[in-house]
Structures are given as C-alpha cells and as structure tokens.
Design a protein around this motif. Structure first.
Motif, PDB file in Angstrom:
ATOM      1  N   PHE A   1       0.818  -1.218   0.000  1.00  0.00           N
ATOM      2  CA  PHE A   1       0.000   0.000   0.000  1.00  0.00           C
ATOM      3  C   PHE A   1       0.851   1.268   0.000  1.00  0.00           C
ATOM      4  N   PHE A   2       2.163   1.149   0.003  1.00  0.00           N
ATOM      5  CA  PHE A   2       3.041   2.291  -0.210  1.00  0.00           C
ATOM      6  C   PHE A   2       3.790   2.162  -1.533  1.00  0.00           C
ATOM      7  N   SER A   3       3.153   1.500  -2.495  1.00  0.00           N
ATOM      8  CA  SER A   3       3.786   1.261  -3.791  1.00  0.00           C
ATOM      9  C   SER A   3       3.833   2.512  -4.660  1.00  0.00           C
ATOM     10  N   GLY A   4       2.993   3.507  -4.332  1.00  0.00           N
ATOM     11  CA  GLY A   4       2.880   4.674  -5.205  1.00  0.00           C
ATOM     12  C   GLY A   4       1.797   4.507  -6.244  1.00  0.00           C
ATOM     13  N   LEU A   5       1.198   3.315  -6.322  1.00  0.00           N
ATOM     14  CA  LEU A   5       0.092   3.050  -7.245  1.00  0.00           C
ATOM     15  C   LEU A   5      -1.214   3.178  -6.468  1.00  0.00           C
ATOM     16  N   VAL A   6      -2.079   4.096  -6.898  1.00  0.00           N
ATOM     17  CA  VAL A   6      -3.299   4.385  -6.144  1.00  0.00           C
ATOM     18  C   VAL A   6      -4.146   3.135  -5.952  1.00  0.00           C
ATOM     19  N   ARG A   7      -4.167   2.273  -6.943  1.00  0.00           N
ATOM     20  CA  ARG A   7      -5.008   1.079  -6.836  1.00  0.00           C
ATOM     21  C   ARG A   7      -4.574   0.159  -5.697  1.00  0.00           C
ATOM     22  N   ASP A   8      -3.338   0.298  -5.220  1.00  0.00           N
ATOM     23  CA  ASP A   8      -2.862  -0.493  -4.088  1.00  0.00           C
ATOM     24  C   ASP A   8      -3.138   0.180  -2.748  1.00  0.00           C
ATOM     25  N   GLU A   9      -3.521   1.436  -2.780  1.00  0.00           N
ATOM     26  CA  GLU A   9      -3.594   2.238  -1.554  1.00  0.00           C
ATOM     27  C   GLU A   9      -4.975   2.243  -0.906  1.00  0.00           C
ATOM     28  N   VAL A  10      -5.989   1.742  -1.594  1.00  0.00           N
ATOM     29  CA  VAL A  10      -7.360   1.741  -1.077  1.00  0.00           C
ATOM     30  C   VAL A  10      -7.893   0.314  -1.130  1.00  0.00           C
ATOM     31  N   PHE A  11      -8.314  -0.231   0.021  1.00  0.00           N
ATOM     32  CA  PHE A  11      -8.811  -1.606   0.046  1.00  0.00           C
ATOM     33  C   PHE A  11      -9.664  -1.815   1.292  1.00  0.00           C
ATOM     34  N   MET A  12     -10.268  -2.994   1.382  1.00  0.00           N
ATOM     35  CA  MET A  12     -11.148  -3.317   2.498  1.00  0.00           C
ATOM     36  C   MET A  12     -10.406  -4.136   3.546  1.00  0.00           C
ATOM     37  N   VAL A  13     -10.675  -3.838   4.817  1.00  0.00           N
ATOM     38  CA  VAL A  13     -10.159  -4.653   5.920  1.00  0.00           C
ATOM     39  C   VAL A  13     -11.094  -5.845   6.085  1.00  0.00           C
ATOM     40  N   LYS A  14     -10.555  -7.043   6.034  1.00  0.00           N
ATOM     41  CA  LYS A  14     -11.384  -8.239   6.099  1.00  0.00           C
ATOM     42  C   LYS A  14     -11.958  -8.442   7.497  1.00  0.00           C
ATOM     43  N   GLY A  15     -13.129  -9.086   7.534  1.00  0.00           N
ATOM     44  CA  GLY A  15     -13.875  -9.237   8.776  1.00  0.00           C
ATOM     45  C   GLY A  15     -13.098  -9.882   9.900  1.00  0.00           C
ATOM     46  N   ALA A  16     -12.315 -10.886   9.581  1.00  0.00           N
ATOM     47  CA  ALA A  16     -11.596 -11.626  10.622  1.00  0.00           C
ATOM     48  C   ALA A  16     -10.585 -10.768  11.356  1.00  0.00           C
ATOM     49  N   GLU A  17     -10.108  -9.702  10.712  1.00  0.00           N
ATOM     50  CA  GLU A  17      -9.059  -8.865  11.300  1.00  0.00           C
ATOM     51  C   GLU A  17      -9.593  -7.566  11.900  1.00  0.00           C
ATOM     52  N   ARG A  18     -10.865  -7.268  11.711  1.00  0.00           N
ATOM     53  CA  ARG A  18     -11.374  -5.940  12.077  1.00  0.00           C
ATOM     54  C   ARG A  18     -11.252  -5.651  13.572  1.00  0.00           C
ATOM     55  N   GLU A  19     -11.637  -6.592  14.399  1.00  0.00           N
ATOM     56  CA  GLU A  19     -11.580  -6.362  15.849  1.00  0.00           C
ATOM     57  C   GLU A  19     -10.145  -6.137  16.307  1.00  0.00           C
ATOM     58  N   LEU A  20      -9.221  -6.926  15.782  1.00  0.00           N
ATOM     59  CA  LEU A  20      -7.817  -6.785  16.161  1.00  0.00           C
ATOM     60  C   LEU A  20      -7.243  -5.457  15.660  1.00  0.00           C
ATOM     61  N   ILE A  21      -7.590  -5.062  14.441  1.00  0.00           N
ATOM     62  CA  ILE A  21      -7.111  -3.790  13.882  1.00  0.00           C
ATOM     63  C   ILE A  21      -7.615  -2.622  14.730  1.00  0.00           C
ATOM     64  N   VAL A  22      -8.910  -2.627  15.078  1.00  0.00           N
ATOM     65  CA  VAL A  22      -9.482  -1.542  15.882  1.00  0.00           C
ATOM     66  C   VAL A  22      -8.829  -1.503  17.257  1.00  0.00           C
ATOM     67  N   ASP A  23      -8.640  -2.661  17.880  1.00  0.00           N
ATOM     68  CA  ASP A  23      -7.998  -2.713  19.197  1.00  0.00           C
ATOM     69  C   ASP A  23      -6.584  -2.133  19.136  1.00  0.00           C
ATOM     70  N   THR A  24      -5.854  -2.440  18.063  1.00  0.00           N
ATOM     71  CA  THR A  24      -4.485  -1.919  17.928  1.00  0.00           C
ATOM     72  C   THR A  24      -4.499  -0.412  17.708  1.00  0.00           C
ATOM     73  N   PHE A  25      -5.434   0.086  16.890  1.00  0.00           N
ATOM     74  CA  PHE A  25      -5.560   1.531  16.707  1.00  0.00           C
ATOM     75  C   PHE A  25      -5.863   2.220  18.041  1.00  0.00           C
ATOM     76  N   GLN A  26      -6.740   1.637  18.842  1.00  0.00           N
ATOM     77  CA  GLN A  26      -7.109   2.242  20.127  1.00  0.00           C
ATOM     78  C   GLN A  26      -5.921   2.287  21.078  1.00  0.00           C
ATOM     79  N   ARG A  27      -5.139   1.215  21.130  1.00  0.00           N
ATOM     80  CA  ARG A  27      -3.947   1.207  21.993  1.00  0.00           C
ATOM     81  C   ARG A  27      -2.895   2.182  21.476  1.00  0.00           C
ATOM     82  N   LEU A  28      -2.774   2.260  20.152  1.00  0.00           N
ATOM     83  CA  LEU A  28      -1.845   3.217  19.549  1.00  0.00           C
ATOM     84  C   LEU A  28      -2.250   4.642  19.897  1.00  0.00           C
ATOM     85  N   GLN A  29      -3.559   4.905  19.872  1.00  0.00           N
ATOM     86  CA  GLN A  29      -4.058   6.234  20.225  1.00  0.00           C
ATOM     87  C   GLN A  29      -3.790   6.563  21.695  1.00  0.00           C
TER      88      GLN A  29
END
Length: 284
Positions: free
Chosen positions: A115-143
C-alpha cells in the motif's frame, strides 16, 4: 508561480502532535478540519480507516466510494480531496516522513508494503472481517500510548503487517521475495528517473534483467506492460503540474523533458482522452 493545490502540514490538521505522529478518532478530526474539503497535498504520511459513513474521496484523480471498513494510505505529495456523507467514524493516523528513519535498519523498509507502492489502486482496500476487531484494538492502543514513540512505531508496523497479510496479492508476490523486490526496485527507479528514462530497456539494464523479463513480471503482477507503467507515472506528474501551479503547457512539457509541445499534447491526449488544457479546466 501561484500554487493552486496547497501543501498541508501536520501541525495544521492535528492537535498535540507527539514525536511526529498523531492518532485520533475520525469524527473529531473531521469536526476540527471540516473546511479541508478542497484539493490539497500533505507533507506527511496519512492513513484513514472508515468504520462508519459514506460519500467519496479522491487520491491523485482517482475517485472511490466510501464504505465502512475501507482503509486508504497516502504518501507525501499526493493530491487528495473528499466529500463525506452521513455520520463518519473511524481512525486517522498521520506520521512524518522521517518517523521510522532512526528506528529501522533499512530506511526504505516502509516502501516494501504494497500500500506504499505509489500506485493508487494499491492504496485503497477493504479490511477483512476476521481482522477488524484486532485492527481496531491496535488503533485504540496506539491512540492511547502514542506519546511512547517506540511503542507507536512498533504498533504501526504491526498494523501494516496485519493488513499486508490479508491483501489479495498476486500469486507471483505471495511467496516470491525476489519478484517482490524486483518490482519494488523498478517502481522506485521510475520515481527517480521518469523525467529522463522512458524505455523499459533502460530500467531493465539498471535492474540487470532483460526487457522481456521486466515486461513479463509487470504483466503478471500489475496487469500492465513496463512501458505503460512508466508512461502512467509521466501522465500522473503532468496532471499534478496542471492543477498545482500556474505553469504553461510549454513549461510543463519542458519540466518533463519533452522537446516538442505538440508531441507532449498528443502524448497526454492519448493517455487521458483530453488535451492538457481541457484537463486543467475540468479539475480547477
């Protein structure tokens, strides 16, 4: 020259920037920056996860419909605008260009993520359901702990790795470190040389491979020839210059190393379907 697309600095959009990074809720970020809907650029890395809301956002002239659990990444210099609808929520992370410089042994390591390739098509995508809770928890701890700069760096890299693992990357890249490195080096070389080197054989020589090998790799992984990828980078820079400052068409052609203005116009129209003047009128 009069700048048409301003560069936004991190201190302009973020409060209490700590050690080059800010992490905050999207709702609060938008409430404070509600006037920042005009086209603009950042001088920092910017990623945003939507958990609620709709509308559109545009990165380097490509427009995306917003849906919950979409995430996007932006590198410094890209042109961005948005038009949000409804109640928005999620997370925003802004970090400086040198945030990882003294932390990682390889200064270019961030560029190894798709997602840092410089190609826009690589920079926008969906977070898959199985990872959403873990991603949100990590963002909250990072915050919560972003004042601890090493913790922030480790947490952000952890998020990057979680997201990279779930990407639907081409088979040629999943387990092939050599091809992944080769493609990244090709894209990096384009970024450094697109104004002067326009032929795949020039880049193949720098990579110590044959032009046929480079073309085959690009077609398999990116779905485009090496020549198309080079031309698309020149087209992108042309579009940026057309809207960023009051350059004449002749000045842009000269900046991008075209010796003939008429050929430059034909090159642009073939790629975009409109002349440079028509593109400028549409986007300003």
């Amino acid at each position: 020259m009069v700048s048409k697309v301003p560069i936004i600095e991190q201190c302009t959009v973020s409060e209490n920037v700590q050690q080059g990074i800010i992490v905050e809720d999207l709702a609060g970020y938008l409430a404070r920056n509600k006037k920042l809907v005009f086209p603009h650029r950042h001088n920092f890395y910017h990623l945003l996860l939507f958990t609620k809301g709709g509308g559109k956002h545009t990165i380097d002239f490509e427009t995306f419909e917003i849906v919950p659990w979409q995430i996007y990444f932006m590198s410094p210099g890209q042109i961005h605008t948005w038009s949000f609808e409804g109640e928005m929520d999620g997370f925003v992370v802004n970090f400086d260009k040198n945030f990882f410089k003294t932390f990682l042994l390889r200064p270019d390591y961030i560029g190894s993520f798709s997602f840092f390739s410089g190609l826009v098509r690589d920079e926008v995508f969906m977070v898959k359901g199985a990872e959403r809770e873990l991603i949100v928890d990590t963002f909250q701890r990072l915050q919560t702990y972003m004042r601890d700069v090493d913790f922030a760096r480790i947490s952000l890299l952890y998020i990057f790795h979680l997201l990279e693992k779930q990407r639907d990357l081409p088979l040629a890249l999943r387990d092939d470190v050599y091809n992944h490195t080769l493609l990244r080096n090709f894209l990096n070389l384009i970024e450094l040389n697109y104004k002067s080197l326009r032929l795949p054989k020039d880049y193949a020589a720098l990579l110590y491979i044959t032009p046929n090998h480079l073309n085959a790799l690009c077609r398999e992984i990116l779905g485009s020839s090496a020549g198309e990828i080079i031309r698309n980078r020149v087209l992108l820079e042309t579009k940026r210059l057309l809207v960023i400052k009051d350059y004449t068409i002749a000045e842009i052609a000269y900046e991008l190393n075209f010796n003939d203005n008429s050929y430059f116009t034909k090159f642009f129209k073939k790629g975009e379907g409109v002349t440079p003047e028509e593109f400028r009128k549409k986007h300003i």
